[in-house]
Design a protein around this motif. Structure first.
Motif, PDB file in Angstrom:
ATOM      1  N   VAL A  86      12.238  71.423  53.635  1.00  0.00           N
ATOM      2  CA  VAL A  86      12.724  70.398  54.536  1.00  0.00           C
ATOM      3  C   VAL A  86      13.795  69.474  53.683  1.00  0.00           C
ATOM      4  N   GLU A  87      13.951  69.458  52.311  1.00  0.00           N
ATOM      5  CA  GLU A  87      14.735  68.926  51.678  1.00  0.00           C
ATOM      6  C   GLU A  87      16.082  69.630  51.847  1.00  0.00           C
ATOM      7  N   ARG A  88      16.270  70.675  51.887  1.00  0.00           N
ATOM      8  CA  ARG A  88      17.521  71.558  52.411  1.00  0.00           C
ATOM      9  C   ARG A  88      17.968  71.490  53.673  1.00  0.00           C
ATOM     10  N   LEU A  89      16.883  71.336  54.693  1.00  0.00           N
ATOM     11  CA  LEU A  89      17.220  71.122  55.912  1.00  0.00           C
ATOM     12  C   LEU A  89      17.837  69.858  56.310  1.00  0.00           C
ATOM     13  N   PHE A  90      17.303  68.845  55.546  1.00  0.00           N
ATOM     14  CA  PHE A  90      17.707  67.434  55.667  1.00  0.00           C
ATOM     15  C   PHE A  90      19.488  67.553  55.133  1.00  0.00           C
ATOM     16  N   GLU A  91      19.703  68.200  54.322  1.00  0.00           N
ATOM     17  CA  GLU A  91      21.121  68.276  53.706  1.00  0.00           C
ATOM     18  C   GLU A  91      21.917  68.938  54.953  1.00  0.00           C
ATOM     19  N   GLU A  92      21.418  69.738  55.699  1.00  0.00           N
ATOM     20  CA  GLU A  92      22.413  70.265  56.735  1.00  0.00           C
ATOM     21  C   GLU A  92      22.026  69.698  58.152  1.00  0.00           C
ATOM     22  N   ASN A  93      21.183  68.603  58.276  1.00  0.00           N
ATOM     23  CA  ASN A  93      20.955  67.937  59.230  1.00  0.00           C
ATOM     24  C   ASN A  93      20.261  68.736  60.448  1.00  0.00           C
ATOM     25  N   ARG A  94      19.259  69.699  60.214  1.00  0.00           N
ATOM     26  CA  ARG A  94      18.606  70.506  60.997  1.00  0.00           C
ATOM     27  C   ARG A  94      17.336  69.991  61.281  1.00  0.00           C
ATOM     28  N   LEU A  95      17.229  68.794  62.044  1.00  0.00           N
ATOM     29  CA  LEU A  95      16.135  68.048  62.321  1.00  0.00           C
ATOM     30  C   LEU A  95      15.129  68.730  63.081  1.00  0.00           C
ATOM     31  N   PRO A  96      15.394  69.382  64.121  1.00  0.00           N
ATOM     32  CA  PRO A  96      14.290  70.059  64.816  1.00  0.00           C
ATOM     33  C   PRO A  96      13.343  71.019  64.049  1.00  0.00           C
ATOM     34  N   ILE A  98      12.982  70.676  60.643  1.00  0.00           N
ATOM     35  CA  ILE A  98      12.097  69.604  59.912  1.00  0.00           C
ATOM     36  C   ILE A  98      10.892  69.310  60.570  1.00  0.00           C
ATOM     37  N   GLU A  99      11.078  68.863  62.027  1.00  0.00           N
ATOM     38  CA  GLU A  99      10.065  68.680  62.637  1.00  0.00           C
ATOM     39  C   GLU A  99       8.780  69.737  62.483  1.00  0.00           C
ATOM     40  N   THR A 100       9.385  70.762  62.906  1.00  0.00           N
ATOM     41  CA  THR A 100       8.588  72.171  63.120  1.00  0.00           C
ATOM     42  C   THR A 100       7.831  72.363  61.837  1.00  0.00           C
ATOM     43  N   ILE A 101       8.433  72.373  60.675  1.00  0.00           N
ATOM     44  CA  ILE A 101       7.860  72.441  59.339  1.00  0.00           C
ATOM     45  C   ILE A 101       6.457  71.296  59.055  1.00  0.00           C
ATOM     46  N   CYS A 102       7.142  70.181  59.330  1.00  0.00           N
ATOM     47  CA  CYS A 102       6.296  69.013  59.105  1.00  0.00           C
ATOM     48  C   CYS A 102       5.122  68.962  59.831  1.00  0.00           C
ATOM     49  N   ASN A 103       5.362  69.277  61.116  1.00  0.00           N
ATOM     50  CA  ASN A 103       4.224  69.316  62.044  1.00  0.00           C
ATOM     51  C   ASN A 103       3.019  70.397  61.574  1.00  0.00           C
ATOM     52  N   LYS A 104       3.676  71.513  61.194  1.00  0.00           N
ATOM     53  CA  LYS A 104       2.597  72.525  60.772  1.00  0.00           C
ATOM     54  C   LYS A 104       1.755  72.166  59.622  1.00  0.00           C
ATOM     55  N   VAL A 105       2.651  71.385  58.441  1.00  0.00           N
ATOM     56  CA  VAL A 105       1.852  71.099  57.327  1.00  0.00           C
ATOM     57  C   VAL A 105       0.944  70.028  57.491  1.00  0.00           C
ATOM     58  N   ILE A 106       1.238  68.978  58.651  1.00  0.00           N
ATOM     59  CA  ILE A 106       0.409  67.992  58.837  1.00  0.00           C
ATOM     60  C   ILE A 106      -0.855  68.437  59.517  1.00  0.00           C
TER      61      ILE A 106
END
Length: 186
Positions: A86-96, A98-106
């Motif tokens: 997620v941290e790496r994806l934020f660096e590249e502004n790959r928001l969708p 990030i959403e997918t990974i966060c939802n999976k963990v949640i």
């Protein structure tokens, strides 16, 4: 991949760690999953490793005393990897993504605050502040009902950012009340 070996060896085959696999589990790749890679390589590695996680170790026996430590270890390893991704994806502004990974963990751990904060941030950045506020409500309900605690300051700051994104800088109490009691037409 050492991580791939670690996860496949234990989560899918349910075998016990041997001396050699235990040494691999303590290797730098498992301690700091994507730190050895940079840019796109790190994200590709993380994506492959995240897809390998098949859930809790022996889910039917997850509460057995001999299984709890192993289960906790793999979940922790998975979550650290996801957080690094997620941290790496934020660096590249790959928001969708990030959403997918966060939802999976949640879905695995509804009280995973770092992922709720990251999800809210991604949703706000994508122009979806309502969804960010829904996430805030979801995690605050988990905290209240499960742990009898209030959301953290960081979650409260993300809630404020979502409200500002939704209503602008000068957010009035009346607009906040209107939002909270608004029903979703869908």
């Amino acid at each position: 991949f050492h991580f791939q070996f670690c996860v496949r060896l234990h989560a899918r085959t349910a075998s016990f760690p041997s001396a050699s696999s235990s040494a691999m589990l303590r290797s730098p790749i498992c301690d700091s999953p994507i730190s050895r890679y940079s840019g796109q390589d790190a994200i590709k590695f993380a994506d492959k490793a995240i897809k390998l996680y098949a859930g809790d170790f022996l889910p039917d026996s997850a509460m057995e005393s001999w299984c709890v430590h192993i289960n906790s270890y793999y979940r922790s390893l998975y979550m650290r990897l996801c957080l690094s991704a997620v941290e790496r994806l934020f660096e590249e502004n790959r928001l969708p993504e990030i959403e997918t990974i966060c939802n999976k963990v949640i879905r695995i751990d509804p009280s995973a605050e770092k992922f709720s904060v990251s999800l809210m941030r991604a949703l706000i950045d994508e122009g979806k502040p309502r969804k960010a506020l829904e996430q805030y409500e979801q995690i605050s309900r988990v905290y209240r009902d499960t742990y009898c605690v209030a959301p953290s300051e960081e979650l409260e700051m993300m809630k404020s950012a979502a409200i500002q994104a939704l209503y602008g800088e000068a957010t009035e109490d009346a607009k906040i009340v209107e939002f909270l009691f608004e029903t979703d037409p869908n």
